[in-house]
Design an enzyme around this catalytic site. Structure first.
Site, PDB file in Angstrom:
ATOM      1  N   ASP A  72       0.823  -1.208   0.000  1.00 15.11           N
ATOM      2  CA  ASP A  72       0.000   0.000   0.000  1.00 15.11           C
ATOM      3  C   ASP A  72       0.855   1.256   0.000  1.00 15.11           C
ATOM      4  O   ASP A  72       0.508   2.251  -0.636  1.00 15.11           O
ATOM      5  CB  ASP A  72      -0.924   0.003   1.218  1.00 15.11           C
ATOM      6  CG  ASP A  72      -2.140  -0.915   1.039  1.00 15.11           C
ATOM      7  OD1 ASP A  72      -2.267  -1.509  -0.039  1.00 15.11           O
ATOM      8  OD2 ASP A  72      -2.937  -1.022   1.982  1.00 15.11           O
ATOM      9  N   LYS A  93       5.416  18.681  23.048  1.00 12.65           N
ATOM     10  CA  LYS A  93       4.542  19.846  23.165  1.00 12.65           C
ATOM     11  C   LYS A  93       3.322  19.629  22.274  1.00 12.65           C
ATOM     12  O   LYS A  93       3.440  19.152  21.150  1.00 12.65           O
ATOM     13  CB  LYS A  93       5.268  21.129  22.741  1.00 12.65           C
ATOM     14  CG  LYS A  93       6.399  21.550  23.675  1.00 12.65           C
ATOM     15  CD  LYS A  93       7.052  22.822  23.179  1.00 12.65           C
ATOM     16  CE  LYS A  93       8.159  23.290  24.107  1.00 12.65           C
ATOM     17  NZ  LYS A  93       7.655  23.767  25.392  1.00 12.65           N
TER      18      LYS A  93
END
Length: 283
Positions: free
Chosen positions: A67, A152
């Site tokens: 794929d 973060k």
């Protein structure tokens, strides 16, 4: 005579063993073949050409790989609209149509006209910095906006047209096609969607909120994602997880349905639900 190009993932067929068998079958059945590599097979109907010439001259492309290989070829083919026959040399194989053991039966069906074309929508993502368009990416599965290696959260605002959808504090945000609904979007908790539908999915990745869920968007809408001006960690955009760039605060990403779709050749009667059942049962 039908003209066929062959794109091979060399990591999946290092010695061209499978490729040579397919080329010989095609030549013996009066196909004209285009390929990038010299296979040391001498025939007037075998042409060694560059990738662009192969894509533009062929009636269809045989893609040997998994794929991931098809995702890359799909983006390259967006300009040409050439159909693909995917042959699975990988593992999962949601997009690839044919297992290697069935390739010659499938090619016989194509030779006799016993096949159909299935359209899969693709995404176009335009990145704007201030008033200027910076880059454009195409994707078959998804466009992902995510944080860098620092731990973060990213701060993103999503619009549909001029309508505010939500502000996200999350590891990232996925904009997926129906084909991509069984890829990263599925792992992020998104729904499974029949791949021939025309719609887009907005799925947050690990959002810092209990209310954030996937939103289903019509394919004729435009999705706009804005990186918050206060963002102080690195943010990246990737297309199908294979190419992309770093984003800056206040960059805007305009995501639309691409004008052209991927055209997949279907040579058997397996439904998407047959593939889904077989591929997911061991996951």
């Amino acid at each position: 005579m039908l003209k066929v190009g062959i794109f091979v993932n060399r990591e999946k067929d290092e010695g061209f063993e499978f490729t040579k068998d397919i080329v010989r079958w095609l030549l013996n059945n009066s196909f004209i073949v285009y390929i990038e590599y010299d296979l040391n097979i001498h025939n007037d109907n075998l042409n060694i050409v560059d990738k662009d010439l192969m894509y533009s001259n062929s009636d269809f492309i045989i893609v040997l790989g998994g794929d991931g290989t098809i995702l890359g070829v799909a983006r390259d083919l967006i300009r040409y609209n050439t159909p693909i026959l995917g042959v699975n040399l990988g593992n999962l194989g949601f997009i690839t149509e044919v297992e290697l053991k069935d390739i010659f039966n499938s090619l016989e069906n194509i030779k006799n006209g016993n096949y159909k074309i299935e359209e899969r929508m693709m995404l176009k993502a335009d990145i704007y910095r201030e008033k200027y368009k910076l880059k454009t990416y195409y994707a078959l599965n998804d466009v992902c906006i995510t944080r860098g290696y620092m731990l973060k959260l990213v701060k993103l605002t999503a619009f549909i047209g001029h309508n505010l959808v939500d502000k996200y504090n999350a590891d990232g945000l996925l904009i997926s096609t129906p084909t991509g609904s069984t890829a990263y979007s599925l792992s992020a908790g998104g729904p499974i969607v029949s791949p021939t539908m025309n719609l887009m999915l907005i799925t947050p990745i690990c959002p810092h909120s209990l209310k954030s869920r996937t939103i289903v968007v019509p394919d004729d809408d435009e999705i706009i994602i804005e990186v918050d001006a206060s963002q102080n960690g690195k943010v990246y955009l990737t297309a199908d997880g294979q190419e992309g760039c770093e984003l800056l605060p206040e960059d805007r990403i305009h995501i639309n349905k691409a004008q052209n779709s991927l055209r997949l050749i279907k040579t058997n009667n397996r439904s998407f639900y047959d593939i889904l059942r077989n591929k997911l049962k061991d996951r």
